[in-house]
Scaffold this active site. Structure first.
Site, PDB file in Angstrom:
ATOM      1  N   SER A  20       0.796  -1.240   0.000  1.00  0.00           N
ATOM      2  CA  SER A  20       0.000   0.000   0.000  1.00  0.00           C
ATOM      3  C   SER A  20       0.824   1.282   0.000  1.00  0.00           C
ATOM      4  O   SER A  20       0.260   2.355  -0.195  1.00  0.00           O
ATOM      5  CB  SER A  20      -0.937   0.023   1.203  1.00  0.00           C
ATOM      6  OG  SER A  20      -2.011  -0.849   0.984  1.00  0.00           O
ATOM      7  N   TYR A  53      -4.095  -2.064 -10.339  1.00  0.00           N
ATOM      8  CA  TYR A  53      -3.988  -1.904  -8.880  1.00  0.00           C
ATOM      9  C   TYR A  53      -3.017  -2.930  -8.272  1.00  0.00           C
ATOM     10  O   TYR A  53      -2.120  -2.581  -7.492  1.00  0.00           O
ATOM     11  CB  TYR A  53      -5.383  -2.025  -8.246  1.00  0.00           C
ATOM     12  CG  TYR A  53      -5.349  -2.117  -6.735  1.00  0.00           C
ATOM     13  CD1 TYR A  53      -5.209  -0.969  -5.956  1.00  0.00           C
ATOM     14  CD2 TYR A  53      -5.435  -3.349  -6.082  1.00  0.00           C
ATOM     15  CE1 TYR A  53      -5.158  -1.059  -4.566  1.00  0.00           C
ATOM     16  CE2 TYR A  53      -5.382  -3.438  -4.701  1.00  0.00           C
ATOM     17  CZ  TYR A  53      -5.240  -2.295  -3.949  1.00  0.00           C
ATOM     18  OH  TYR A  53      -5.170  -2.385  -2.575  1.00  0.00           O
ATOM     19  N   LYS A  62       0.402   3.443  -2.881  1.00  0.00           N
ATOM     20  CA  LYS A  62      -0.770   4.329  -3.006  1.00  0.00           C
ATOM     21  C   LYS A  62      -0.349   5.805  -2.968  1.00  0.00           C
ATOM     22  O   LYS A  62      -1.035   6.665  -3.530  1.00  0.00           O
ATOM     23  CB  LYS A  62      -1.795   4.005  -1.910  1.00  0.00           C
ATOM     24  CG  LYS A  62      -2.429   2.594  -2.076  1.00  0.00           C
ATOM     25  CD  LYS A  62      -3.338   2.226  -0.906  1.00  0.00           C
ATOM     26  CE  LYS A  62      -4.208   0.996  -1.106  1.00  0.00           C
ATOM     27  NZ  LYS A  62      -3.599  -0.305  -1.143  1.00  0.00           N
TER      28      LYS A  62
END
Ligand code: DON
Length: 311
Positions: A63, A190, A66
């Site tokens: 993550s 993603y 991100k």
């Protein structure tokens, strides 16, 4: 202040730490990583690097990507991004679906999975998935100034096969009209972002623009405006650790972004970009020893965005 001695001491302390947390097991490739690993890298404003432990060992940044995806998407679509993604902490787990129902498919922020899936949809734009993935890889390599950063295709593939919750989030948002491309294409983008493999040293180098008012000091070029750098830092502080963001702000007092691979990127504006890594996670999915190491680092340096004169 002898930062090299401080990081060496912290690495030695972490090697002895009894409570190491547990590696994420919902992504098979992450469950196999040795929980004894610990790395730390600090890059100062003048480019000096201080490394200790497994700082050169690549790990799955998950993550933390991100932050880089948000940076790229703001460049691509500008502040229109905020019509489709909020800026509030969620107070729920990183992969939670509950708020999407009452909030019309608009994720709370770009750092929870749902928010990052919308960001991936934006970056897909008119491209093929592999072009959007290639653009991200080039961006991160440019930020770090290193060409040998790769995406671990096996990690991405495993998540494509097992990431049912993420697919559910994507379908749910598509039902609300907040995903413009087919779910499979967005999820390919993603998951490949999440599967970026970087060492602490590379990650700290890549984060330099966030400590330097949006300028990558290595390349001497502006990545984002000073205002945008401040805002990304603000979101990292308020949302970078999911439902553990308040605790991280309390203990560490720096903008930070965690990943389920056990990495954390933390920024001391004007002073340093820091990356830590240890695979064992706490109950909120944030690195147990990574957080402890940062807490000890700020105790010894005095670094805090709430007391910029200290340290
Ligand atoms: O989508 C997922 O669940 C993972 N690829 C990334 C999650 C993550 O890193 C959240 N971290 N604490």
């Amino acid at each position: 202040m002898n930062l090299s001695a401080i990081v060496a001491d912290i690495a030695a302390e972490m090697a002895e730490a009894p409570e190491r947390g547990a590696p994420a097991d919902y992504i098979p490739a992450l469950a196999q990583v040795d929980p004894r690993r610990f790395g730390i890298a600090i890059v100062e404003a003048d480019g000096t690097c201080h490394l200790a432990g497994d700082a050169e060992q690549p790990f799955s940044i998950q993550s933390i990507s991100k932050v880089f995806a948000l940076t790229l998407a703001l460049g691509a679509v500008g502040d229109q991004l905020w019509q489709r993604v909020g800026r509030e902490p969620s107070g729920t787990a990183f992969n939670s679906i509950v708020q999407l129902e009452t909030e019309g498919g608009i994720p709370r922020n770009p750092f929870i999975n749902a928010g990052a899936i919308v960001v991936a949809d934006m970056l897909l734009g008119n491209h093929e998935p592999r072009e959007a993935i290639g653009e991200m890889l080039r961006f991160v390599r440019g930020l770090a100034g290193e060409e040998d950063i790769v995406i671990d295709a096996a990690v991405a593939q495993a998540e494509m096969e097992t990431g049912h919750r993420n697919h559910a989030l994507a379908h749910y948002m598509r039902a609300f009209g907040n995903l413009h491309h087919p779910v499979e294409r967005v999820m390919g983008v993603y998951f490949h972002f999440c599967a970026l493999a970087m060492s602490c040293r590379q990650l700290a180098l890549a984060g330099r623009y966030l400590m330097a008012r949006g300028v990558n000091p290595g390349a001497g070029r502006s990545v984002v405006s000073p205002q945008r750098a401040r805002r990304i830092n603000a979101l990292m502080m308020s949302c970078g650790h999911y439902d553990g963001s308040g605790e991280f702000a309390f203990r560490v007092g720096l903008p930070g972004k965690s990943g389920v691979g056990g990495g954390i990127l933390a920024i001391v504006p004007g002073r340093a970009s820091i990356a830590v890594w240890s695979p064992g996670l706490n109950a909120r999915g944030n690195s147990q020893l990574g957080t402890l190491a940062l807490e000890r680092l700020v105790q010894r340096t005095g670094w805090s965005v709430f007391d910029p004169q200290a340290g």
